[in-house]
Design an enzyme around this catalytic site. Structure first.
Site, PDB file in Angstrom:
ATOM      1  N   TYR A  98     -13.551   6.249 -13.590  1.00  0.00           N
ATOM      2  CA  TYR A  98     -13.559   5.018 -12.798  1.00  0.00           C
ATOM      3  C   TYR A  98     -14.160   3.870 -13.614  1.00  0.00           C
ATOM      4  O   TYR A  98     -13.593   2.770 -13.691  1.00  0.00           O
ATOM      5  CB  TYR A  98     -14.355   5.243 -11.510  1.00  0.00           C
ATOM      6  CG  TYR A  98     -14.371   4.052 -10.588  1.00  0.00           C
ATOM      7  CD1 TYR A  98     -13.349   3.849  -9.674  1.00  0.00           C
ATOM      8  CD2 TYR A  98     -15.410   3.119 -10.629  1.00  0.00           C
ATOM      9  CE1 TYR A  98     -13.356   2.748  -8.819  1.00  0.00           C
ATOM     10  CE2 TYR A  98     -15.430   2.029  -9.797  1.00  0.00           C
ATOM     11  CZ  TYR A  98     -14.409   1.840  -8.885  1.00  0.00           C
ATOM     12  OH  TYR A  98     -14.416   0.747  -8.047  1.00  0.00           O
TER      13      TYR A  98
ATOM     14  N   ASN B   7      -5.390  -5.010  -6.411  1.00  0.00           N
ATOM     15  CA  ASN B   7      -6.664  -4.514  -5.887  1.00  0.00           C
ATOM     16  C   ASN B   7      -6.675  -3.022  -5.580  1.00  0.00           C
ATOM     17  O   ASN B   7      -7.740  -2.436  -5.405  1.00  0.00           O
ATOM     18  CB  ASN B   7      -6.969  -5.354  -4.626  1.00  0.00           C
ATOM     19  CG  ASN B   7      -8.026  -4.755  -3.751  1.00  0.00           C
ATOM     20  OD1 ASN B   7      -9.207  -4.795  -4.106  1.00  0.00           O
ATOM     21  ND2 ASN B   7      -7.630  -4.180  -2.620  1.00  0.00           N
TER      22      ASN B   7
ATOM     23  N   ASP C 161       0.847  -1.182   0.000  1.00  0.00           N
ATOM     24  CA  ASP C 161       0.000   0.000   0.000  1.00  0.00           C
ATOM     25  C   ASP C 161       0.888   1.238   0.000  1.00  0.00           C
ATOM     26  O   ASP C 161       2.081   1.159   0.269  1.00  0.00           O
ATOM     27  CB  ASP C 161      -0.920   0.024   1.230  1.00  0.00           C
ATOM     28  CG  ASP C 161      -2.249   0.732   0.972  1.00  0.00           C
ATOM     29  OD1 ASP C 161      -3.294   0.046   0.917  1.00  0.00           O
ATOM     30  OD2 ASP C 161      -2.237   1.974   0.803  1.00  0.00           O
TER      31      ASP C 161
ATOM     32  N   ASP D 154       4.009   2.439  -4.653  1.00  0.00           N
ATOM     33  CA  ASP D 154       2.996   3.070  -5.496  1.00  0.00           C
ATOM     34  C   ASP D 154       2.833   2.161  -6.710  1.00  0.00           C
ATOM     35  O   ASP D 154       3.727   2.080  -7.561  1.00  0.00           O
ATOM     36  CB  ASP D 154       3.472   4.468  -5.916  1.00  0.00           C
ATOM     37  CG  ASP D 154       2.483   5.146  -6.857  1.00  0.00           C
ATOM     38  OD1 ASP D 154       1.529   4.486  -7.330  1.00  0.00           O
ATOM     39  OD2 ASP D 154       2.666   6.351  -7.124  1.00  0.00           O
ATOM     40  N   VAL D 155       1.701   1.476  -6.790  1.00  0.00           N
ATOM     41  CA  VAL D 155       1.537   0.464  -7.841  1.00  0.00           C
ATOM     42  C   VAL D 155       1.354   1.068  -9.237  1.00  0.00           C
ATOM     43  O   VAL D 155       1.256   0.333 -10.220  1.00  0.00           O
ATOM     44  CB  VAL D 155       0.387  -0.530  -7.529  1.00  0.00           C
ATOM     45  CG1 VAL D 155       0.779  -1.471  -6.393  1.00  0.00           C
ATOM     46  CG2 VAL D 155      -0.913   0.189  -7.243  1.00  0.00           C
TER      47      VAL D 155
ATOM     48  N   THR E 177     -17.027   0.068   2.375  1.00  0.00           N
ATOM     49  CA  THR E 177     -15.640   0.390   2.733  1.00  0.00           C
ATOM     50  C   THR E 177     -15.491   1.913   2.779  1.00  0.00           C
ATOM     51  O   THR E 177     -16.357   2.639   2.282  1.00  0.00           O
ATOM     52  CB  THR E 177     -14.656  -0.163   1.683  1.00  0.00           C
ATOM     53  OG1 THR E 177     -14.920   0.502   0.447  1.00  0.00           O
ATOM     54  CG2 THR E 177     -14.785  -1.656   1.511  1.00  0.00           C
TER      55      THR E 177
HETATM   56  N1  LIG Z   1     -15.837  -0.253  -2.237  1.00  0.00           N
HETATM   57  C1  LIG Z   1     -16.596  -0.621  -3.257  1.00  0.00           C
HETATM   58  O1  LIG Z   1     -17.805  -0.506  -3.234  1.00  0.00           O
HETATM   59  C2  LIG Z   1     -15.964  -1.228  -4.469  1.00  0.00           C
HETATM   60  C3  LIG Z   1     -16.806  -1.813  -5.438  1.00  0.00           C
HETATM   61  C4  LIG Z   1     -16.230  -2.385  -6.566  1.00  0.00           C
HETATM   62  C5  LIG Z   1     -14.858  -2.346  -6.727  1.00  0.00           C
HETATM   63  N2  LIG Z   1     -14.080  -1.752  -5.761  1.00  0.00           N
HETATM   64  C6  LIG Z   1     -12.638  -1.744  -5.991  1.00  0.00           C
HETATM   65  O2  LIG Z   1     -12.032  -2.523  -4.974  1.00  0.00           O
HETATM   66  C7  LIG Z   1     -10.704  -2.072  -4.745  1.00  0.00           C
HETATM   67  C8  LIG Z   1     -10.500  -1.821  -3.267  1.00  0.00           C
HETATM   68  O3  LIG Z   1     -11.451  -0.861  -2.881  1.00  0.00           O
HETATM   69  P1  LIG Z   1     -11.779  -0.523  -1.357  1.00  0.00           P
HETATM   70  O4  LIG Z   1     -13.192  -0.154  -1.339  1.00  0.00           O
HETATM   71  O5  LIG Z   1     -11.276  -1.597  -0.478  1.00  0.00           O
HETATM   72  O6  LIG Z   1     -10.919   0.820  -1.216  1.00  0.00           O
HETATM   73  P2  LIG Z   1     -10.109   1.493   0.007  1.00  0.00           P
HETATM   74  O7  LIG Z   1      -9.990   2.927  -0.306  1.00  0.00           O
HETATM   75  O8  LIG Z   1     -10.698   1.056   1.302  1.00  0.00           O
HETATM   76  O9  LIG Z   1      -8.675   0.816  -0.181  1.00  0.00           O
HETATM   77  C9  LIG Z   1      -7.866   1.082  -1.295  1.00  0.00           C
HETATM   78  C10 LIG Z   1      -6.414   1.054  -0.859  1.00  0.00           C
HETATM   79  O10 LIG Z   1      -5.595   1.258  -2.014  1.00  0.00           O
HETATM   80  C11 LIG Z   1      -4.503   2.066  -1.649  1.00  0.00           C
HETATM   81  N3  LIG Z   1      -3.950   2.736  -2.812  1.00  0.00           N
HETATM   82  C12 LIG Z   1      -4.510   3.726  -3.550  1.00  0.00           C
HETATM   83  N4  LIG Z   1      -3.677   4.104  -4.532  1.00  0.00           N
HETATM   84  C13 LIG Z   1      -2.556   3.341  -4.417  1.00  0.00           C
HETATM   85  C14 LIG Z   1      -1.347   3.263  -5.142  1.00  0.00           C
HETATM   86  N5  LIG Z   1      -1.106   4.066  -6.191  1.00  0.00           N
HETATM   87  N6  LIG Z   1      -0.413   2.370  -4.743  1.00  0.00           N
HETATM   88  C15 LIG Z   1      -0.649   1.556  -3.686  1.00  0.00           C
HETATM   89  N7  LIG Z   1      -1.769   1.589  -2.975  1.00  0.00           N
HETATM   90  C16 LIG Z   1      -2.718   2.472  -3.324  1.00  0.00           C
HETATM   91  C17 LIG Z   1      -5.086   3.049  -0.635  1.00  0.00           C
HETATM   92  O11 LIG Z   1      -4.066   3.623   0.177  1.00  0.00           O
HETATM   93  C18 LIG Z   1      -6.048   2.160   0.143  1.00  0.00           C
HETATM   94  O12 LIG Z   1      -5.453   1.603   1.295  1.00  0.00           O
HETATM   95  C19 LIG Z   1     -10.517  -0.839  -5.619  1.00  0.00           C
HETATM   96  O13 LIG Z   1      -9.874  -1.205  -6.828  1.00  0.00           O
HETATM   97  C20 LIG Z   1     -11.945  -0.412  -5.894  1.00  0.00           C
HETATM   98  O14 LIG Z   1     -12.059   0.320  -7.080  1.00  0.00           O
HETATM   99  C21 LIG Z   1     -14.600  -1.210  -4.645  1.00  0.00           C
END
Ligand SMILES: NC(=O)c1ccc[n+]([C@@H]2O[C@H](COP(=O)([O-])OP(=O)(O)OC[C@H]3O[C@@H](n4cnc5c(N)ncnc54)[C@H](O)[C@@H]3O)[C@@H](O)[C@H]2O)c1
Length: 254
Positions: free
Chosen positions: A153, A85, A37, A58-59, A188
């Site tokens: 997105y 993810n 992360d 940073d991915v 989340t």
């Molecule tokens: N929450 C939802 O409803 C939902 C629905 C469908 C898909 N998603 C997808 O699921 C995944 C996780 O979402 P979440 O809800 O757990 O989000 P979240 O914000 O709780 O967690 C995302 C994490 O990614 C990290 N991050 C962001 N940019 C980064 C980078 N450049 N390098 C490394 N780390 C980085 C952040 O610091 C954070 O800890 C995402 O890809 C999101 O688009 C989420």
């Protein structure tokens, strides 16, 4: 049964939400989890909790991603699972009419280019072993259009879905499976923050969920663990939908 016993898993976005829940689930099933992360404090906390390691990365940065996967393979001697993810959903990504090129490019880079990079640098290690499972987080919005748009997105997740499908096809005979995970809305911080600012948008979303609620991150983690494990040995190039029925619905129950 410990389905992931002795497997080495890399999870990006592990400090929060779906990633954190999956780190816990993978560890509970026996895996060694590399928690990746940008967020250092929360990332270290999860890594400690699951008995794994934290790597700040940073991915969306090629050099950092290469170092991440090469480093894990060198330190642990194997790479079995990559759960790509990490993602963002910033408020300045909205209707195409209001979304600037800066927001568009930032979202595509963090959500889609990062998956390209993580697959590119995870795959050689898996191909060398003749086995591996890659799970890339897309979304149900890769499959359906929303009137309450987040244009960058949505496009970014369409890219993740089609990239995953093609990789799954290309590497199927070499033992590496690649699947796109398509979650519905999950309770989340990412989503809650967005919807807290706009309760009307939240209510509008819930109407379309047959189950009438958002998912818990643990419910998504359970699906990821299945895709990561040999229980899904005949599943590749799939759009794995975990959405409470959204994409199956025409009319939802009241
Ligand atoms: N929450 C939802 O409803 C939902 C629905 C469908 C898909 N998603 C997808 O699921 C995944 C996780 O979402 P979440 O809800 O757990 O989000 P979240 O914000 O709780 O967690 C995302 C994490 O990614 C990290 N991050 C962001 N940019 C980064 C980078 N450049 N390098 C490394 N780390 C980085 C952040 O610091 C954070 O800890 C995402 O890809 C999101 O688009 C989420």
């Amino acid at each position: 049964m410990q389905r992931l016993q002795d497997r080495v898993a890399v999870i990006s976005g592990a400090a929060s939400g779906i990633g954190a829940a999956t780190a816990r689930r993978f560890a509970a099933e026996g895996a060694y989890v590399v928690c990746v992360d940008l967020a250092e404090e929360a990332g270290k906390q999860i890594a400690e909790e699951v008995g794994g390691e934290f790597v700040q990365c940073d991915v969306s940065d090629e050099a950092q991603v290469r170092e991440l996967f090469d480093g894990v393979a060198a330190r642990r001697g194997r790479l079995d699972i990559a759960f790509n993810n990490a993602g963002i959903s910033p408020p300045d990504d909205d209707s195409i009419l209001d979304t600037g090129l800066d927001a568009w490019e930032r979202v595509i880079r963090v959500n889609t280019t990062s998956v390209y990079l993580c697959c590119k640098y995870a795959l050689p290690h898996m191909l060398a072993a003749g086995k591996g499972s890659i799970i890339n987080t897309a979304s149900f919005v890769a499959l359906m259009g929303a009137a309450t748009s987040q244009i960058a997105y949505t496009a970014s997740k369409g890219g993740v879905l089609s990239m995953s499908r093609e990789l799954g096809v290309q590497f199927a005979r070499q033992g590496v499976r690649v699947n796109a995970l398509c979650p519905g809305p999950v309770a989340t911080p990412l989503l809650m923050e967005l919807f807290a600012k706009d309760p009307e948008r939240a209510a509008r979303r819930l109407v379309h969920v047959p189950m009438g609620r958002f998912a818990e991150p643990e419910e998504i983690a359970a699906a990821v663990a299945f895709l990561a494990s040999d229980d899904s040995s005949f599943v590749t190039a799939s759009q794995f939908i975990v959405d409470g029925g959204i994409t199956g619905a025409y009319v939802t129950p009241l």
